[in-house]
Design an enzyme around this catalytic site. Structure first.
Site, PDB file in Angstrom:
ATOM      1  N   TYR A  84       0.842  -1.203   0.000  1.00  0.00           N
ATOM      2  CA  TYR A  84       0.000   0.000   0.000  1.00  0.00           C
ATOM      3  C   TYR A  84       0.873   1.246   0.000  1.00  0.00           C
ATOM      4  O   TYR A  84       0.650   2.182  -0.764  1.00  0.00           O
ATOM      5  CB  TYR A  84      -0.902   0.021   1.237  1.00  0.00           C
ATOM      6  CG  TYR A  84      -2.061  -0.953   1.187  1.00  0.00           C
ATOM      7  CD1 TYR A  84      -3.080  -0.819   0.246  1.00  0.00           C
ATOM      8  CD2 TYR A  84      -2.164  -1.992   2.104  1.00  0.00           C
ATOM      9  CE1 TYR A  84      -4.157  -1.695   0.213  1.00  0.00           C
ATOM     10  CE2 TYR A  84      -3.227  -2.885   2.083  1.00  0.00           C
ATOM     11  CZ  TYR A  84      -4.230  -2.733   1.141  1.00  0.00           C
ATOM     12  OH  TYR A  84      -5.290  -3.596   1.114  1.00  0.00           O
ATOM     13  N   ASP A 127     -16.382  -7.659   1.425  1.00  0.00           N
ATOM     14  CA  ASP A 127     -16.086  -7.833   0.003  1.00  0.00           C
ATOM     15  C   ASP A 127     -17.201  -7.167  -0.798  1.00  0.00           C
ATOM     16  O   ASP A 127     -18.377  -7.440  -0.597  1.00  0.00           O
ATOM     17  CB  ASP A 127     -16.033  -9.340  -0.303  1.00  0.00           C
ATOM     18  CG  ASP A 127     -15.562  -9.625  -1.718  1.00  0.00           C
ATOM     19  OD1 ASP A 127     -16.015  -8.941  -2.661  1.00  0.00           O
ATOM     20  OD2 ASP A 127     -14.731 -10.531  -1.883  1.00  0.00           O
ATOM     21  N   MET A 128     -16.819  -6.284  -1.700  1.00  0.00           N
ATOM     22  CA  MET A 128     -17.834  -5.494  -2.431  1.00  0.00           C
ATOM     23  C   MET A 128     -18.848  -6.357  -3.172  1.00  0.00           C
ATOM     24  O   MET A 128     -19.961  -5.948  -3.421  1.00  0.00           O
ATOM     25  CB  MET A 128     -17.146  -4.551  -3.429  1.00  0.00           C
ATOM     26  CG  MET A 128     -16.513  -5.249  -4.619  1.00  0.00           C
ATOM     27  SD  MET A 128     -15.670  -4.096  -5.712  1.00  0.00           S
ATOM     28  CE  MET A 128     -14.043  -4.024  -4.949  1.00  0.00           C
ATOM     29  N   GLU A 163      -6.400  -8.011 -12.655  1.00  0.00           N
ATOM     30  CA  GLU A 163      -6.638  -8.192 -11.220  1.00  0.00           C
ATOM     31  C   GLU A 163      -8.138  -8.321 -10.946  1.00  0.00           C
ATOM     32  O   GLU A 163      -8.611  -8.095  -9.834  1.00  0.00           O
ATOM     33  CB  GLU A 163      -5.966  -7.063 -10.426  1.00  0.00           C
ATOM     34  CG  GLU A 163      -4.439  -7.169 -10.521  1.00  0.00           C
ATOM     35  CD  GLU A 163      -3.688  -6.090  -9.737  1.00  0.00           C
ATOM     36  OE1 GLU A 163      -4.314  -5.395  -8.900  1.00  0.00           O
ATOM     37  OE2 GLU A 163      -2.479  -5.941  -9.965  1.00  0.00           O
ATOM     38  N   PHE A 186       2.497   2.133  -3.410  1.00  0.00           N
ATOM     39  CA  PHE A 186       1.582   2.599  -4.452  1.00  0.00           C
ATOM     40  C   PHE A 186       0.921   3.930  -4.093  1.00  0.00           C
ATOM     41  O   PHE A 186       0.585   4.724  -4.962  1.00  0.00           O
ATOM     42  CB  PHE A 186       0.539   1.524  -4.785  1.00  0.00           C
ATOM     43  CG  PHE A 186       1.151   0.362  -5.514  1.00  0.00           C
ATOM     44  CD1 PHE A 186       1.772   0.561  -6.733  1.00  0.00           C
ATOM     45  CD2 PHE A 186       1.132  -0.906  -4.977  1.00  0.00           C
ATOM     46  CE1 PHE A 186       2.362  -0.497  -7.416  1.00  0.00           C
ATOM     47  CE2 PHE A 186       1.718  -1.974  -5.656  1.00  0.00           C
ATOM     48  CZ  PHE A 186       2.336  -1.767  -6.869  1.00  0.00           C
ATOM     49  N   GLU A 239     -13.909  -2.174   1.945  1.00  0.00           N
ATOM     50  CA  GLU A 239     -12.607  -2.830   1.840  1.00  0.00           C
ATOM     51  C   GLU A 239     -12.698  -4.224   2.427  1.00  0.00           C
ATOM     52  O   GLU A 239     -13.202  -4.411   3.530  1.00  0.00           O
ATOM     53  CB  GLU A 239     -11.544  -1.995   2.565  1.00  0.00           C
ATOM     54  CG  GLU A 239     -10.165  -2.628   2.626  1.00  0.00           C
ATOM     55  CD  GLU A 239      -9.611  -3.044   1.256  1.00  0.00           C
ATOM     56  OE1 GLU A 239      -9.657  -2.205   0.334  1.00  0.00           O
ATOM     57  OE2 GLU A 239      -9.193  -4.206   1.121  1.00  0.00           O
ATOM     58  N   GLU A 264      -9.958   1.365  -7.709  1.00  0.00           N
ATOM     59  CA  GLU A 264      -8.633   1.237  -8.364  1.00  0.00           C
ATOM     60  C   GLU A 264      -8.231  -0.230  -8.312  1.00  0.00           C
ATOM     61  O   GLU A 264      -7.441  -0.647  -7.480  1.00  0.00           O
ATOM     62  CB  GLU A 264      -7.578   2.141  -7.715  1.00  0.00           C
ATOM     63  CG  GLU A 264      -7.490   2.088  -6.203  1.00  0.00           C
ATOM     64  CD  GLU A 264      -6.195   2.745  -5.690  1.00  0.00           C
ATOM     65  OE1 GLU A 264      -5.222   2.847  -6.451  1.00  0.00           O
ATOM     66  OE2 GLU A 264      -6.171   3.126  -4.513  1.00  0.00           O
ATOM     67  N   LYS A 317      -1.191   9.196 -10.245  1.00  0.00           N
ATOM     68  CA  LYS A 317      -2.416   8.413 -10.278  1.00  0.00           C
ATOM     69  C   LYS A 317      -3.534   9.090  -9.489  1.00  0.00           C
ATOM     70  O   LYS A 317      -4.649   9.279  -9.998  1.00  0.00           O
ATOM     71  CB  LYS A 317      -2.145   7.005  -9.723  1.00  0.00           C
ATOM     72  CG  LYS A 317      -3.328   6.083  -9.827  1.00  0.00           C
ATOM     73  CD  LYS A 317      -2.988   4.641  -9.468  1.00  0.00           C
ATOM     74  CE  LYS A 317      -2.955   4.427  -7.981  1.00  0.00           C
ATOM     75  NZ  LYS A 317      -2.899   2.987  -7.623  1.00  0.00           N
ATOM     76  N   TYR A 318      -3.242   9.495  -8.252  1.00  0.00           N
ATOM     77  CA  TYR A 318      -4.321  10.014  -7.405  1.00  0.00           C
ATOM     78  C   TYR A 318      -4.754  11.415  -7.810  1.00  0.00           C
ATOM     79  O   TYR A 318      -5.905  11.789  -7.614  1.00  0.00           O
ATOM     80  CB  TYR A 318      -3.927   9.920  -5.928  1.00  0.00           C
ATOM     81  CG  TYR A 318      -3.816   8.472  -5.503  1.00  0.00           C
ATOM     82  CD1 TYR A 318      -4.962   7.659  -5.482  1.00  0.00           C
ATOM     83  CD2 TYR A 318      -2.600   7.887  -5.212  1.00  0.00           C
ATOM     84  CE1 TYR A 318      -4.873   6.320  -5.147  1.00  0.00           C
ATOM     85  CE2 TYR A 318      -2.504   6.540  -4.875  1.00  0.00           C
ATOM     86  CZ  TYR A 318      -3.647   5.769  -4.846  1.00  0.00           C
ATOM     87  OH  TYR A 318      -3.579   4.443  -4.528  1.00  0.00           O
TER      88      TYR A 318
END
Lengths: 663, 663
Positions: B349, B445-446, B470, B352, B418, B461, B358-359
């Site tokens: 984490y 878990d979504m 992924e 990245f 998350e 993301e 990216k953000y």
């Protein structure tokens, strides 16, 4: 009778029939099917036998076939997939498995994939629906226990079909065979509108050479053994080269349409000369036959087609002696003998002693050598010393004695030198019983023997399929110490030959030889003695290494290196190289296993096969270049080989890591 | 200082020198050698350091080099092999190993194979003598413990040289490196008579593309890691394409002749712009440099060449941020993350989250989405629900809150979903400390979460180097249940890309990953995330799969199949495919790792590499065709791939047998 038709030998029961069937109904042990719009009853009265009654008339004489080809699911099922994603079907997908017993499904029925499937369609939903249907059909045929499934190729656009089928090949649960049906000439090139109607119309990228379809398909599927070819004969036949190439492929069955038949004077169906010849050649691969199409001779009945093909089977030419001897050894890989390291067994001697040609050639050679050594006027005064090195159980001793008698020349002494103590037992017995003092048996390795006198003639039979591969050069170099300055060696010269070879079968056999704990390359880095059968030699063999005896070089060096180049006449796959030898025993007396000059009837040597690790695609007019080394150390001898054209492949067997021949 | 020069980093000590030396005599720790007919003393005063005194004058300032290249045996030894078979030599083959310490031999001296050897001569005795001498030299350099041996290629006629050298590679006893010296342009094409004089005159089959010499050589030797290239710069340079291809090869050193240098106004040696640029590019491969030839600036001394190259090293452009970030990861294979199956670690984490680009792109995307969702006039009355699915340690939550502030729009609630319980700890802490009621942390878990309300904006993301690898499609399909009919997904679209790749290095890395008890193909049947470095992309990347979110298809099907075709511009080797992705976050806000459109400074994703099992030679104008499938089952997702042009290769990873991504 036979247990499992698709492994049965063609000389037992061979004919079969593809009925374009749709199951109409079923009764106990009887299936009513539609053939050419005519209802037929299939009856399974006993194990392994299938009776077909025409016109629904079980009283008429049945036609007997070994198996039938049936669509795996009812053709009407297609409706479900016509538009949009596959809908949930109400009711069963096809008729129940109870119409036949498990054993009958397992031995009498080959499944046919639905002809409407288009797994390589560029239209997404057509492709996906076809994939779903394909999977369903394969799974159902697996459920039924069908021994094989016929999958037609209609073009070279087959990558997704190959992927889907390859998925089934990954499962080790059921060992179903897939017969990939391929026409000899592509549909687009055929005039028959009915067949052309089945081709995929959206496919604009047709490859005309249908063999390329197969090559692409099997390569994508890693050429697994469960894949084979169902070759569909066409009215026009391709060139001889193309046919030869097919004969090097794993052709398991041949599809013959009734439309190929002509009618003879008596009104019976017959095939053209060209078709007859092709079928005769295909018989040698022990193919299954599938008869298909409309009955074009209704007055004679379907039976007449079958009878005709039976007739072709019966009228095959008898096999030549070598073919008879080699029966059962076709494409069977054998490690080359290592007679220097290992002692041969009694049976091995027995087999080779039976060769009707080899020893008569040896006798002729000794005969001529004796005449040269002792002129007619000296025949009462002069005598020679003859040594047989590697005498085995004595055949060459016999040859030498007979030759002397025939030539009316005197041999002072025959020394029979043999390092195998077990064979020496036989030699000693023969000396006692037959040869007497004329022969001395020497139980010794010729390389280390201290001879009491020198020889005029040294006779040996140490040649392998590749000439020098059983270390004849090293042995004879060791033995020539006791050959006189003007002495004669029989053989006096031998040469090895190599030719590029296509044979998926042999390559696959090598692959499956992989031993546990050894890297996969090991089995590809050694040569094999093998009766070449399901293969194609891609160019004329070229000379490789030559050895002369006696060898009077200042420094004797039996290492060799040679590069050969071959021109390829049509697209093909290189699976390795076929090796041969020929030898001059003495003067014009020769031995040869080269196809062009093969000593007639001599069966002692099969060719040798040098594999390549990576099957390599060859294009028409490509040059194949191979380098071959014969390497020698104090302890052993080995070959290394490398292809450098049209692609470069790694050197095989570097430093003899996978294979050596022990000295 | 460095322990072993040929593994040293170029940013420490990098310059070296090939002296065309003949050892004249030796004293304690000093070697008198002949260089350009001038005696020089080489002195080894301390470990890892080599002083060169010119004019035999140890008082003058020494020139410091990292290593020297010496002939392994005295050139006068050639006499022994001039005619007939090698004779027994009286006395030693060359000078004793005692002239240097073992450590010095092992770290300061690279051996040179005698230039007169002709291992591929067609004349038997020349070839055999050369073989014998070659073997002797390699064995002696092994005895000395030299770290590397320079072996020059003078033509494409190198099959036997390759075989002899490959024999040495089979020995695991000593891990000597072989530096295969190859000119950028073939000798025949060069005008320099002196160099041309060295070429093999009997070789009539010269291949002008010297890269083909190397390709043939390394393929024959199975591209072993101990083989690398010593690239010899030539006065004229080949085309850009040819240079790029060399940069994809394992170039370990560069040979620079003094004859390439020009003289600047001040009389010092300098290189042309073209040579400078090439050397700068070669620096990136961390090559060793070998200086060779006559001293053409005797007033400035040999030192001046070295100084100039030092200057080139010092004046390199600083690396861009991505290159800096990727330092040490070049060509290092990583298994793609499986964030769905595995829980990421804190450090992952952390790395990245540091991405500077990216953000900010995500924040921009959310900003624009908010402006679209809430018009200016509604900004006091309307508010939206935003969900971050796969919130990790919260960077996207921060982005969303900042975007809302920046846009002056109200967010009713941010749900941070998350599934990693360890990351949830961080999220909960952040809620307590910063975010308060505005954010709800959901530890779930979504795909299985029952949301209390529907979202206007769904931010995630979940993209991998290949976009969907992924399992972003599967996750977002599961999450879109709680997205409003007119809701927005950020990202809204992503596409993967593939391009054919040449990289012996990567292919070799995959090969050495082979795990025990697993077949060799396993490691070739999975993709790897890797910073591409020592490689060449052979054609422009083409689009592969595209996914849109939300996905409003009637039946959601994330399986894909696509075939791509690439035209190849010069002869090359296909070692696999480079994969990339780009994504539309929202409207014109994008992320890309495609070389052409790479988001500047973004380092979160390296490309992905799909290997092929069999390196495939490509000819100029060949078409490469690859089929890629994205396959889905209930439990996992995997890729299968197959090359069908110019050669057909087996399907990789059938049925996910070697690699799947767990759902």
């Amino acid at each position: 009778m036979h247990a499992n038709f698709f492994f049965c030998n063609a000389d037992k029961l061979f004919s079969g029939k593809l009925l374009n069937l749709a199951i109409l109904s079923c009764r106990n042990q009887q299936l009513v099917v539609e053939f050419d719009k005519l209802p037929i009853i299939l009856s399974f009265p006993e194990l392994g036998c299938l009776h077909v009654y025409l016109n629904s008339n079980p009283v008429a004489a049945p036609v007997q076939f070994d198996f039938i080809c049936l669509p795996i699911v009812n053709p009407r099922y297609k409706r479900e997939f016509v538009e949009g994603p596959a809908k949930k079907r109400l009711g069963a997908l096809t008729r129940s498995d109870l119409v036949l017993s498990g054993h009958d499904w397992n031995s009498l029925v080959v499944g046919k994939i639905s002809p409407w499937l288009q797994l390589d369609s560029k239209i997404d939903h057509i492709r996906k629906n076809s994939e779903a249907a394909f999977k369903q059909e394969v799974q159902f045929s697996c459920h039924l226990g069908l021994p094989a499934i016929l999958v037609p190729l209609k073009s070279g656009n087959i990558a997704n079909l190959a992927r889907c089928l390859n998925e089934s090949l990954q499962s080790s649960y059921f060992q179903q065979q897939f017969w990939i049906q391929i026409p000899l000439i592509s549909y687009k090139d055929q005039v028959d509108q009915q067949i052309a109607g089945q081709t995929e119309t959206e496919d604009d990228q047709v490859i005309d050479d249908t063999w390329k379809w197969w090559h692409k398909f099997r390569t994508l599927c890693e050429a697994q053994k469960r894949l084979s070819v169902a070759l569909e004969l066409t009215a026009n036949l391709p060139s001889e080269d193309v046919i030869n190439r097919w004969l090097s492929e794993p052709v398991k069955c041949v599809v013959i349409s009734t439309s190929l038949f002509l009618t003879n004077k008596r009104g019976y169906p017959v095939l053209s000369k060209a078709h007859q010849m092709l079928i005769h050649r295909l018989f040698k691969l022990e193919v299954q036959l599938i008869l298909t199409g409309v009955d074009r001779h209704p007055d004679k009945g379907i039976h007449s087609y079958q009878q005709y093909i039976d007739h072709l089977w019966q009228t095959q030419l008898p096999a030549d002696p070598i073919t008879q001897f080699a029966k059962g050894y076709e494409d069977y890989l054998q490690s080359p003998l290592q007679p220097l390291m290992d002692n041969l067994e009694s049976q091995t001697y027995e087999v080779f002693e039976k060769d009707p040609v080899k020893y008569s050639q040896y006798q002729k050679a000794v005969y001529l050598a004796l005449l040269d050594k002792i002129k007619s006027e000296e025949k009462h005064t002069k005598e020679v010393v003859l040594m047989v090195v590697g005498a085995g159980r004595g055949p060459l001793v016999r040859c030498a004695l007979s030759a002397a008698q025939q030539a009316d020349r005197k041999i002072k002494k025959v020394y029979a030198v043999e390092k195998n103590p077990n064979a020496v037992v036989t030699l000693e017995n023969m000396k006692d019983e037959m040869w007497g003092d004329q022969v001395d048996v020497i139980s010794c390795d010729m390389r280390f023997w201290e001879a009491p006198e020198k020889a005029d003639i040294l006779v040996s039979e140490l040649l392998g399929s590749f000439g020098d591969n059983e270390l004849s050069p090293e042995c004879l170099d060791g033995a020539q110490r006791f050959l006189k300055e003007d002495g004669i060696s029989i053989p006096s010269k031998y040469t090895s030959y190599l030719a590029p070879l296509q044979s998926e079968k042999l390559h696959n056999e090598v692959r499956t030889l992989k031993e546990k704990d050894k890297p996969i390359e090991t089995s590809f880095e050694m040569p094999y003695v093998v009766r070449l059968h399901n293969c194609q030699v891609l160019a004329e063999p070229l000379e490789v290494f030559t050895f002369y005896h006696p060898n009077r070089d200042e420094v004797v060096d039996n290492s060799r290196y040679k590069a050969m180049e071959y021109k390829i006449s049509q697209d093909a796959v290189l699976h390795g190289f076929a090796g041969y030898f020929d030898a001059i025993l003495y003067n014009n007396v020769t031995l040869s296993i080269l196809p062009e000059t093969h000593s007639p009837g001599m069966f002692s040597w099969f060719p040798i096969y040098f594999p390549v690790k990576i099957p390599t695609y060859l294009k028409k007019d490509d040059t194949v270049e191979i380098h071959l080394w014969r390497r020698c150390s104090q302890k052993n001898v080995w070959y290394e080989w490398a292809v450098t054209q049209p692609q470069v492949l790694p050197i095989h067997n570097p430093k003899g890591r996978s294979y050596t021949i022990g000295l």
